[in-house]
Design an enzyme around this catalytic site. Structure first.
Site, PDB file in Angstrom:
ATOM      1  N   TYR A 158       0.818  -1.223   0.000  1.00 31.82           N
ATOM      2  CA  TYR A 158       0.000   0.000   0.000  1.00 31.82           C
ATOM      3  C   TYR A 158       0.853   1.275   0.000  1.00 31.82           C
ATOM      4  CZ  TYR A 158      -0.010  -0.635   5.217  1.00 31.82           C
ATOM      5  OH  TYR A 158       0.304  -0.834   6.540  1.00 31.82           O
ATOM      6  N   LYS A 192       5.056   4.141   4.869  1.00 35.76           N
ATOM      7  CA  LYS A 192       5.757   3.147   4.040  1.00 35.76           C
ATOM      8  C   LYS A 192       6.117   3.749   2.683  1.00 35.76           C
ATOM      9  CE  LYS A 192       5.406  -0.625   6.769  1.00 35.76           C
ATOM     10  NZ  LYS A 192       6.566  -1.219   7.447  1.00 35.76           N
TER      11      LYS A 192
HETATM   12  C1  HXC Z   1      -7.032   3.591  17.316  1.00 38.30           C
HETATM   13  C2  HXC Z   1      -5.055   4.048  18.414  1.00 38.30           C
HETATM   14  C3  HXC Z   1      -4.835   2.669  18.621  1.00 38.30           C
HETATM   15  C4  HXC Z   1      -5.817   1.743  18.111  1.00 38.30           C
HETATM   16  C5  HXC Z   1      -3.173   3.754  19.466  1.00 38.30           C
HETATM   17  N1  HXC Z   1      -4.002   4.676  18.947  1.00 38.30           N
HETATM   18  N2  HXC Z   1      -3.657   2.520  19.275  1.00 38.30           N
HETATM   19  N3  HXC Z   1      -6.120   4.506  17.765  1.00 38.30           N
HETATM   20  N4  HXC Z   1      -6.892   2.260  17.467  1.00 38.30           N
HETATM   21  N5  HXC Z   1      -5.692   0.423  18.256  1.00 38.30           N
HETATM   22  C6  HXC Z   1      -3.772   6.114  18.886  1.00 38.30           C
HETATM   23  C7  HXC Z   1      -4.264   6.921  20.053  1.00 38.30           C
HETATM   24  O1  HXC Z   1      -4.707   8.192  19.550  1.00 38.30           O
HETATM   25  C8  HXC Z   1      -3.030   7.143  20.902  1.00 38.30           C
HETATM   26  O2  HXC Z   1      -3.047   8.291  21.630  1.00 38.30           O
HETATM   27  C9  HXC Z   1      -1.932   7.240  19.830  1.00 38.30           C
HETATM   28  O3  HXC Z   1      -2.352   6.366  18.765  1.00 38.30           O
HETATM   29  C10 HXC Z   1      -0.573   6.782  20.349  1.00 38.30           C
HETATM   30  O4  HXC Z   1      -0.754   5.491  20.913  1.00 38.30           O
HETATM   31  P1  HXC Z   1       0.193   4.913  22.056  1.00 38.30           P
HETATM   32  O5  HXC Z   1      -0.392   3.600  22.489  1.00 38.30           O
HETATM   33  O6  HXC Z   1       0.500   5.964  23.058  1.00 38.30           O
HETATM   34  O7  HXC Z   1       1.519   4.685  21.225  1.00 38.30           O
HETATM   35  P2  HXC Z   1       2.686   3.691  21.520  1.00 38.30           P
HETATM   36  O8  HXC Z   1       2.664   3.143  22.909  1.00 38.30           O
HETATM   37  O9  HXC Z   1       3.895   4.382  21.078  1.00 38.30           O
HETATM   38  O10 HXC Z   1       2.356   2.416  20.552  1.00 38.30           O
HETATM   39  C11 HXC Z   1       2.490   2.484  19.173  1.00 38.30           C
HETATM   40  C12 HXC Z   1       1.344   1.779  18.446  1.00 38.30           C
HETATM   41  C13 HXC Z   1       1.147   0.330  18.925  1.00 38.30           C
HETATM   42  C14 HXC Z   1       1.659   1.848  16.955  1.00 38.30           C
HETATM   43  C15 HXC Z   1       0.084   2.575  18.703  1.00 38.30           C
HETATM   44  O11 HXC Z   1       0.090  -0.260  18.209  1.00 38.30           O
HETATM   45  C16 HXC Z   1       2.370  -0.508  18.789  1.00 38.30           C
HETATM   46  O12 HXC Z   1       3.244  -0.446  19.644  1.00 38.30           O
HETATM   47  N6  HXC Z   1       2.498  -1.334  17.725  1.00 38.30           N
HETATM   48  C17 HXC Z   1       3.706  -2.163  17.486  1.00 38.30           C
HETATM   49  C18 HXC Z   1       3.401  -3.469  16.838  1.00 38.30           C
HETATM   50  C19 HXC Z   1       2.567  -3.383  15.574  1.00 38.30           C
HETATM   51  O13 HXC Z   1       1.768  -2.438  15.396  1.00 38.30           O
HETATM   52  N7  HXC Z   1       2.738  -4.367  14.703  1.00 38.30           N
HETATM   53  C20 HXC Z   1       1.993  -4.423  13.473  1.00 38.30           C
HETATM   54  C21 HXC Z   1       2.889  -4.328  12.294  1.00 38.30           C
HETATM   55  S1  HXC Z   1       1.996  -5.035  10.974  1.00 38.30           S
HETATM   56  P3  HXC Z   1      -3.849   8.374  23.042  1.00 38.30           P
HETATM   57  O14 HXC Z   1      -3.376   9.650  23.643  1.00 38.30           O
HETATM   58  O15 HXC Z   1      -5.281   8.410  22.677  1.00 38.30           O
HETATM   59  O16 HXC Z   1      -3.488   7.156  23.834  1.00 38.30           O
HETATM   60  C22 HXC Z   1       1.996  -4.033   9.670  1.00 38.30           C
HETATM   61  C23 HXC Z   1       1.230  -4.598   8.488  1.00 38.30           C
HETATM   62  C24 HXC Z   1       1.421  -3.819   7.233  1.00 38.30           C
HETATM   63  O17 HXC Z   1       2.545  -2.980   9.696  1.00 38.30           O
HETATM   64  C25 HXC Z   1       0.664  -4.257   6.018  1.00 38.30           C
HETATM   65  C26 HXC Z   1      -0.327  -5.359   6.066  1.00 38.30           C
HETATM   66  C27 HXC Z   1      -0.785  -5.805   4.716  1.00 38.30           C
HETATM   67  P1  NAP Z   2       5.395  -7.335  14.828  1.00 37.29           P
HETATM   68  O1  NAP Z   2       5.775  -8.706  15.241  1.00 37.29           O
HETATM   69  O2  NAP Z   2       4.369  -6.591  15.612  1.00 37.29           O
HETATM   70  O3  NAP Z   2       6.721  -6.489  14.665  1.00 37.29           O
HETATM   71  C1  NAP Z   2       6.852  -5.142  14.916  1.00 37.29           C
HETATM   72  C2  NAP Z   2       8.103  -4.955  15.738  1.00 37.29           C
HETATM   73  O4  NAP Z   2       8.403  -3.559  15.811  1.00 37.29           O
HETATM   74  C3  NAP Z   2       7.981  -5.450  17.167  1.00 37.29           C
HETATM   75  O5  NAP Z   2       9.034  -6.352  17.432  1.00 37.29           O
HETATM   76  C4  NAP Z   2       8.129  -4.198  18.035  1.00 37.29           C
HETATM   77  O6  NAP Z   2       8.901  -4.497  19.202  1.00 37.29           O
HETATM   78  C5  NAP Z   2       8.871  -3.264  17.106  1.00 37.29           C
HETATM   79  N1  NAP Z   2       8.580  -1.860  17.379  1.00 37.29           N
HETATM   80  C6  NAP Z   2       7.381  -1.226  17.334  1.00 37.29           C
HETATM   81  N2  NAP Z   2       7.508   0.052  17.658  1.00 37.29           N
HETATM   82  C7  NAP Z   2       8.835   0.264  17.888  1.00 37.29           C
HETATM   83  C8  NAP Z   2       9.600   1.400  18.251  1.00 37.29           C
HETATM   84  N3  NAP Z   2       9.024   2.599  18.426  1.00 37.29           N
HETATM   85  N4  NAP Z   2      10.939   1.254  18.419  1.00 37.29           N
HETATM   86  C9  NAP Z   2      11.535   0.054  18.234  1.00 37.29           C
HETATM   87  N5  NAP Z   2      10.856  -1.063  17.879  1.00 37.29           N
HETATM   88  C10 NAP Z   2       9.517  -0.956  17.710  1.00 37.29           C
HETATM   89  O7  NAP Z   2       4.803  -7.357  13.331  1.00 37.29           O
HETATM   90  P2  NAP Z   2       5.278  -8.017  11.955  1.00 37.29           P
HETATM   91  O8  NAP Z   2       4.014  -8.359  11.269  1.00 37.29           O
HETATM   92  O9  NAP Z   2       6.326  -9.049  12.125  1.00 37.29           O
HETATM   93  O10 NAP Z   2       5.885  -6.741  11.206  1.00 37.29           O
HETATM   94  C11 NAP Z   2       7.235  -6.669  10.786  1.00 37.29           C
HETATM   95  C12 NAP Z   2       7.336  -5.751   9.580  1.00 37.29           C
HETATM   96  O11 NAP Z   2       6.617  -6.301   8.482  1.00 37.29           O
HETATM   97  C13 NAP Z   2       6.779  -4.354   9.799  1.00 37.29           C
HETATM   98  O12 NAP Z   2       7.601  -3.412   9.147  1.00 37.29           O
HETATM   99  C14 NAP Z   2       5.439  -4.415   9.109  1.00 37.29           C
HETATM  100  O13 NAP Z   2       4.964  -3.159   8.712  1.00 37.29           O
HETATM  101  C15 NAP Z   2       5.792  -5.290   7.938  1.00 37.29           C
HETATM  102  N6  NAP Z   2       4.666  -5.929   7.269  1.00 37.29           N
HETATM  103  C16 NAP Z   2       3.897  -6.799   7.936  1.00 37.29           C
HETATM  104  C17 NAP Z   2       2.868  -7.429   7.262  1.00 37.29           C
HETATM  105  C18 NAP Z   2       1.999  -8.449   7.937  1.00 37.29           C
HETATM  106  O14 NAP Z   2       1.031  -8.886   7.336  1.00 37.29           O
HETATM  107  N7  NAP Z   2       2.282  -8.886   9.127  1.00 37.29           N
HETATM  108  C19 NAP Z   2       2.649  -7.146   5.915  1.00 37.29           C
HETATM  109  C20 NAP Z   2       3.473  -6.224   5.272  1.00 37.29           C
HETATM  110  C21 NAP Z   2       4.494  -5.632   5.949  1.00 37.29           C
HETATM  111  P3  NAP Z   2       8.652  -3.797  20.626  1.00 37.29           P
HETATM  112  O15 NAP Z   2       7.194  -3.920  20.915  1.00 37.29           O
HETATM  113  O16 NAP Z   2       9.545  -4.602  21.533  1.00 37.29           O
HETATM  114  O17 NAP Z   2       9.116  -2.385  20.475  1.00 37.29           O
END
Ligand code: HXC
Ligand code: NAP
Length: 274
Positions: free
Chosen positions: A149, A164
C-alpha cells in the site's frame, strides 16, 4: 542459502524480537551472521534472544532496548551493538506500528505516532548506521520492510501507507546517495503474513482474516519463512548488483484483476464471424 553465506557478518534488526524481524534474524544467523535485535520491550528482546540462541548458527546474539523514534537512543544502540558484536554490515529496518482506523476518526497524534515509528525511525537508524559504515569505510546493506500500500494506498491505514511510501522513497534515494560508499539499500514488500502484531490489529476476527485471504490471487498468506528467505537473499552478495529495488512477495495481491475480475473462470467468448 549456503550455511556460511553471512559468515563473519554482523546484522542489526529493529523489531527483531518478534514476527518477521525474528524470522530474518534466524535466517541470517543460520547462514553465519552475528545478530543484534533492538526494540522497546525487554520481554520481546529476551524471548527473541532465546529463540535466536536456540536456533542454528555460530554467531553472537545481542540485544539493545531502543525506541527508534528517539534518535539519541538510536545512536546509543548503534554504539552498544557495535561494542557487543562488532561493526554493523547489515541493517534491517523492520520495526513498525499499525492499526486500522478510518482517517476521519484517526487522531492527529495517532497519525504522527505511526509515521514517527515507521518513517522517522527508519531514517534515524539508517543515518546512524550509515555514518558508522561511511566513517569506517565499510561496505554494507540496508533492507527496509514496506508494504504494497506504499504505492496502491491503503484505506483504513493512512498513517502506515504514507509512512511506508516515505520509506520506499528513502530506499531509492539512499540507494543512489550511498552507492559511492558501497552501501546497497533495498526493500521487501510482503503481503499479509501471520504475526501477533498484525493479526491483533489488522484482522482480529476469523471472518476478517478469511476476507483478506480471499483477496489474494494465490489464495493464502505468505509464510514468515518465505519473506525472511527473500530478505536474506537481498542482503547477501548474491544480490550484489541490486540496489534501490523493492521485492514484492504478496501472492499477486496488489495486481489489478482486469475488467472481468478474477473470482470466476474467464469465459471463452466466441469470435463473431462477419
Ligand atoms: C485507534 C489508536 C490505537 C488503536 C493507538 N491509537 N492505538 N487509535 N486504534 N488500536 C492512537 C491513540 O490516539 C493514541 O493516543 C496514539 O495512537 C498513540 O498510541 P500509544 O499507544 O501511546 O503509542 P505507543 O505506545 O507508542 O504504541 C504504538 C502503536 C502500537 C503503533 C500505537 O500499536 C504498537 O506499539 N504497535 C507495534 C506493533 C505493531 O503495530 N505491529 C503491526 C505491524 S503489521 P492516546 O493519547 O489516545 O493514547 C503491519 C502490516 C502492514 O505494519 C501491512 C499489512 C498488509
Ligand atoms: P510485529 O511482530 O508486531 O513487529 C513489529 C516490531 O516492531 C515489534 O518487534 C516491536 O517491538 C517493534 N517496534 C514497534 N515500535 C517500535 C519502536 N518505536 N521502536 C523500536 N521497535 C519498535 O509485526 P510483523 O508483522 O512481524 O511486522 C514486521 C514488519 O513487516 C513491519 O515493518 C510491518 O509493517 C511489515 N509488514 C507486515 C505485514 C503483515 O502482514 N504482518 C505485511 C506487510 C508488511 P517492541 O514492541 O519490543 O518495540
Amino acid at each position: 542459502m549456503e550455511s556460511q553465506q553471512f559468515g563473519g557478518k554482523r546484522a542489526l534488526i529493529t523489531g527483531g524480537g518478534t514476527g518477521l524481524g525474528l524470522q530474518i534474524g534466524l535466517a541470517l544467523r543460520r547462514a553465519g551472521a552475528s545478530v543484534a535485535i533492538a526494540s522497546r520491550s525487554e520481554e520481546h528482546l529476551e524471548s527473541g534472544r532465546q529463540a535466536l540462541e536456540s536456533g542454528e548458527g555460530p554467531g553472537t546474539v545481542a540485544t539493545s532496548v531502543c525506541d527508534v523514534r528517539d534518535h539519541h537512543a538510536v545512536r546509543r544502540t548503534v554504539k552498544e551493538v557495535e561494542a557487543a558484536i562488532g561493526p554493523i554490515d547489515l541493517l534491517v529496518n523492520n520495526a513498525a506500528g499499525n492499526f486500522v482506523r478510518p482517517a476521519e476518526r484517526l487522531p492527529e497524534k495517532a497519525f504522527s505516532t505511526v509515521v514517527d515509528i515507521v518513517l522517522n525511525g527508519t531514517f534515524n537508524m539508517s543515518r546512524a548506521v550509515g555514518r558508522s559504515m561511511i566513517e569506517g569505510k565499510r561496505e554494507g546493506v540496508m533492507l527496509n520492510v514496506v508494504a504494497t500500500y506504499a504505492w496502491t494506498g491503503g484505506p483504513g491505514t493512512v498513517h502506515s501507507s504514507c509512512a511506508k511510501a516515505g520509506v520506499l522513497a528513502m530506499t531509492r534515494t539512499l540507494a543512489v546517495e550511498w552507492a559511492r560508499h558501497g552501501i546497497r539499500v533495498v526493500a521487501v514488500a510482503p503481503g499479509p503474513f501471520d504475526s501477533s502484531g498484525a493479526a491483533d490489529r489488522l484482522w482480529p476476527s476469523r471472518e476478517l482474516e478469511q476476507k483478506v485471504r480471499e483477496s489474494i490471487p494465490l489464495g493464502r498468506f505468505a509464510t514468515r519463512e518465505e519473506v525472511a528467505d527473500a530478505a536474506a537473499w537481498l542482503l547477501s552478495d548474491a544480490a550484489g548488483y541490486v540496489t534501490g529495488e523493492c521485492l514484492t512477495l504478496d501472492g499477486g495481491g496488489w495486481l489489478g484483476r482486469g475488467i472481468l475480475g478474477a473470482d470466476e473462470p474467464i469465459p471463452t467468448i466466441r469470435r463473431r464471424r462477419r
